[in-house]
Design a protein around this motif. Structure first.
Motif, PDB file in Angstrom:
ATOM      1  N   GLU A  51      12.567  31.021  -2.123  1.00  0.00           N
ATOM      2  CA  GLU A  51      12.636  29.994  -3.170  1.00  0.00           C
ATOM      3  C   GLU A  51      13.717  30.344  -4.191  1.00  0.00           C
ATOM      4  OE1 GLU A  51      11.425  26.487  -5.197  1.00  0.00           O
ATOM      5  OE2 GLU A  51      10.854  27.210  -3.220  1.00  0.00           O
ATOM      6  N   ILE A  52      13.780  31.607  -4.582  1.00  0.00           N
ATOM      7  CA  ILE A  52      14.800  32.054  -5.538  1.00  0.00           C
ATOM      8  C   ILE A  52      16.195  31.835  -4.956  1.00  0.00           C
ATOM      9  CG2 ILE A  52      15.803  34.101  -6.640  1.00  0.00           C
ATOM     10  CD1 ILE A  52      12.898  35.088  -7.043  1.00  0.00           C
ATOM     11  N   GLN A  53      16.389  32.177  -3.695  1.00  0.00           N
ATOM     12  CA  GLN A  53      17.693  32.004  -3.062  1.00  0.00           C
ATOM     13  C   GLN A  53      18.086  30.533  -2.985  1.00  0.00           C
ATOM     14  OE1 GLN A  53      19.860  34.543  -2.352  1.00  0.00           O
ATOM     15  NE2 GLN A  53      21.230  32.795  -2.231  1.00  0.00           N
ATOM     16  N   LEU A  54      17.128  29.666  -2.657  1.00  0.00           N
ATOM     17  CA  LEU A  54      17.413  28.229  -2.612  1.00  0.00           C
ATOM     18  C   LEU A  54      17.824  27.709  -3.988  1.00  0.00           C
ATOM     19  CD1 LEU A  54      14.523  26.934  -0.313  1.00  0.00           C
ATOM     20  CD2 LEU A  54      16.969  26.967   0.227  1.00  0.00           C
ATOM     21  N   LEU A  55      17.128  28.156  -5.012  1.00  0.00           N
ATOM     22  CA  LEU A  55      17.466  27.727  -6.371  1.00  0.00           C
ATOM     23  C   LEU A  55      18.828  28.264  -6.805  1.00  0.00           C
ATOM     24  CD1 LEU A  55      13.968  28.081  -8.055  1.00  0.00           C
ATOM     25  CD2 LEU A  55      15.181  25.958  -7.522  1.00  0.00           C
ATOM     26  N   LYS A  56      19.156  29.490  -6.415  1.00  0.00           N
ATOM     27  CA  LYS A  56      20.475  30.048  -6.732  1.00  0.00           C
ATOM     28  C   LYS A  56      21.574  29.246  -6.047  1.00  0.00           C
ATOM     29  CE  LYS A  56      19.382  34.901  -7.640  1.00  0.00           C
ATOM     30  NZ  LYS A  56      19.559  36.286  -7.165  1.00  0.00           N
ATOM     31  N   ASP A  57      21.345  28.894  -4.784  1.00  0.00           N
ATOM     32  CA  ASP A  57      22.323  28.099  -4.038  1.00  0.00           C
ATOM     33  C   ASP A  57      22.508  26.729  -4.680  1.00  0.00           C
ATOM     34  OD1 ASP A  57      22.533  30.233  -2.288  1.00  0.00           O
ATOM     35  OD2 ASP A  57      21.316  29.295  -0.714  1.00  0.00           O
ATOM     36  N   GLU A  58      21.400  26.114  -5.085  1.00  0.00           N
ATOM     37  CA  GLU A  58      21.465  24.797  -5.728  1.00  0.00           C
ATOM     38  C   GLU A  58      22.223  24.886  -7.053  1.00  0.00           C
ATOM     39  OE1 GLU A  58      18.380  21.429  -7.465  1.00  0.00           O
ATOM     40  OE2 GLU A  58      17.627  22.958  -6.106  1.00  0.00           O
ATOM     41  N   LEU A  59      21.953  25.939  -7.824  1.00  0.00           N
ATOM     42  CA  LEU A  59      22.644  26.138  -9.094  1.00  0.00           C
ATOM     43  C   LEU A  59      24.142  26.301  -8.872  1.00  0.00           C
ATOM     44  CD1 LEU A  59      22.619  26.602 -12.153  1.00  0.00           C
ATOM     45  CD2 LEU A  59      22.138  29.012 -11.694  1.00  0.00           C
ATOM     46  N   GLU A  60      24.512  27.070  -7.867  1.00  0.00           N
ATOM     47  CA  GLU A  60      25.930  27.287  -7.570  1.00  0.00           C
ATOM     48  C   GLU A  60      26.617  25.970  -7.189  1.00  0.00           C
ATOM     49  OE1 GLU A  60      29.360  29.219  -7.643  1.00  0.00           O
ATOM     50  OE2 GLU A  60      27.443  30.088  -8.221  1.00  0.00           O
ATOM     51  N   ALA A  61      25.941  25.140  -6.400  1.00  0.00           N
ATOM     52  CA  ALA A  61      26.503  23.848  -6.005  1.00  0.00           C
ATOM     53  C   ALA A  61      26.699  22.951  -7.231  1.00  0.00           C
ATOM     54  CB  ALA A  61      25.595  23.172  -4.986  1.00  0.00           C
ATOM     55  N   ILE A  62      25.741  22.966  -8.143  1.00  0.00           N
ATOM     56  CA  ILE A  62      25.842  22.157  -9.363  1.00  0.00           C
ATOM     57  C   ILE A  62      26.981  22.660 -10.236  1.00  0.00           C
ATOM     58  CG2 ILE A  62      24.647  21.575 -11.527  1.00  0.00           C
ATOM     59  CD1 ILE A  62      22.041  21.487  -9.848  1.00  0.00           C
ATOM     60  N   LYS A  63      27.151  23.974 -10.332  1.00  0.00           N
ATOM     61  CA  LYS A  63      28.257  24.537 -11.125  1.00  0.00           C
ATOM     62  C   LYS A  63      29.606  24.132 -10.545  1.00  0.00           C
ATOM     63  CE  LYS A  63      26.030  28.625 -13.098  1.00  0.00           C
ATOM     64  NZ  LYS A  63      26.033  30.101 -13.138  1.00  0.00           N
ATOM     65  N   LEU A  64      29.719  24.154  -9.208  1.00  0.00           N
ATOM     66  CA  LEU A  64      30.970  23.732  -8.569  1.00  0.00           C
ATOM     67  C   LEU A  64      31.236  22.252  -8.817  1.00  0.00           C
ATOM     68  CD1 LEU A  64      30.825  25.640  -5.156  1.00  0.00           C
ATOM     69  CD2 LEU A  64      32.468  25.980  -7.012  1.00  0.00           C
ATOM     70  N   GLN A  65      30.187  21.446  -8.740  1.00  0.00           N
ATOM     71  CA  GLN A  65      30.333  20.022  -8.999  1.00  0.00           C
ATOM     72  C   GLN A  65      30.779  19.787 -10.444  1.00  0.00           C
ATOM     73  OE1 GLN A  65      26.703  17.731  -8.885  1.00  0.00           O
ATOM     74  NE2 GLN A  65      27.796  15.873  -8.300  1.00  0.00           N
ATOM     75  N   LYS A  66      30.176  20.494 -11.381  1.00  0.00           N
ATOM     76  CA  LYS A  66      30.542  20.368 -12.788  1.00  0.00           C
ATOM     77  C   LYS A  66      31.997  20.768 -13.003  1.00  0.00           C
ATOM     78  CE  LYS A  66      29.700  22.374 -17.314  1.00  0.00           C
ATOM     79  NZ  LYS A  66      29.049  23.455 -18.044  1.00  0.00           N
ATOM     80  N   LYS A  67      32.390  21.870 -12.375  1.00  0.00           N
ATOM     81  CA  LYS A  67      33.761  22.344 -12.518  1.00  0.00           C
ATOM     82  C   LYS A  67      34.747  21.293 -11.997  1.00  0.00           C
ATOM     83  CE  LYS A  67      36.689  26.265 -11.261  1.00  0.00           C
ATOM     84  NZ  LYS A  67      36.768  27.518 -10.505  1.00  0.00           N
ATOM     85  N   GLY A  68      34.424  20.687 -10.852  1.00  0.00           N
ATOM     86  CA  GLY A  68      35.289  19.665 -10.285  1.00  0.00           C
ATOM     87  C   GLY A  68      35.380  18.434 -11.175  1.00  0.00           C
ATOM     88  N   LEU A  69      34.250  18.014 -11.706  1.00  0.00           N
ATOM     89  CA  LEU A  69      34.244  16.850 -12.593  1.00  0.00           C
ATOM     90  C   LEU A  69      35.018  17.128 -13.884  1.00  0.00           C
ATOM     91  CD1 LEU A  69      30.552  15.668 -12.155  1.00  0.00           C
ATOM     92  CD2 LEU A  69      32.613  14.483 -11.357  1.00  0.00           C
ATOM     93  N   MET A  70      34.853  18.306 -14.433  1.00  0.00           N
ATOM     94  CA  MET A  70      35.590  18.675 -15.652  1.00  0.00           C
ATOM     95  C   MET A  70      37.099  18.682 -15.383  1.00  0.00           C
ATOM     96  SD  MET A  70      33.477  18.981 -18.135  1.00  0.00           S
ATOM     97  CE  MET A  70      34.466  19.787 -19.363  1.00  0.00           C
ATOM     98  N   GLN A  71      37.483  19.179 -14.219  1.00  0.00           N
ATOM     99  CA  GLN A  71      38.900  19.218 -13.853  1.00  0.00           C
ATOM    100  C   GLN A  71      39.458  17.796 -13.753  1.00  0.00           C
ATOM    101  OE1 GLN A  71      40.572  22.049 -13.718  1.00  0.00           O
ATOM    102  NE2 GLN A  71      42.486  20.973 -13.361  1.00  0.00           N
ATOM    103  N   GLN A  72      38.675  16.885 -13.149  1.00  0.00           N
ATOM    104  CA  GLN A  72      39.122  15.498 -13.032  1.00  0.00           C
ATOM    105  C   GLN A  72      39.220  14.827 -14.402  1.00  0.00           C
ATOM    106  OE1 GLN A  72      36.473  13.566 -10.281  1.00  0.00           O
ATOM    107  NE2 GLN A  72      37.376  14.584  -8.497  1.00  0.00           N
TER     108      GLN A  72
END
Length: 82
Positions: A51-72
């Motif tokens: 469960e912890i690993q799944l949540l870490k993976d989800e958090l990382e995906a959200i951070k990447l999405q945020k970074k991409g949106l901020m760049q745009q």
């Protein structure tokens, strides 16, 4: 994930530890207790680790999405109407 209580043997309870707190080998005694608890509850801990690993993976995906949106936003590819 279902919540289940940990299984504790009689020699792994808080009361048992308190009774043996003056044992000169207290550190080794505690290590043995923690190993027993971990071994007896490995399947539950495994579920928690997954469960912890799944949540870490989800958090990382959200951070990447945020970074991409901020760049745009910063490059002007996306405009925000105010």
């Amino acid at each position: 994930m279902k919540r289940e209580p940990f299984v504790l043997k009689e020699d792994c309870t808080f009361d048992y530890v308190v009774e043996n707190k003056n044992d000169p080998q207290l550190g080794q005694f505690l290590n043995t207790i923690f190993e027993k608890i971990e071994d007896d509850n490995k399947s539950k801990l495994s579920g928690v680790d997954e469960e912890i690993q799944l949540l870490k993976d989800e958090l990382e995906a959200i951070k990447l999405q945020k970074k991409g949106l901020m760049q745009q936003l910063l490059t002007g590819k996306i405009r925000v109407k105010i």
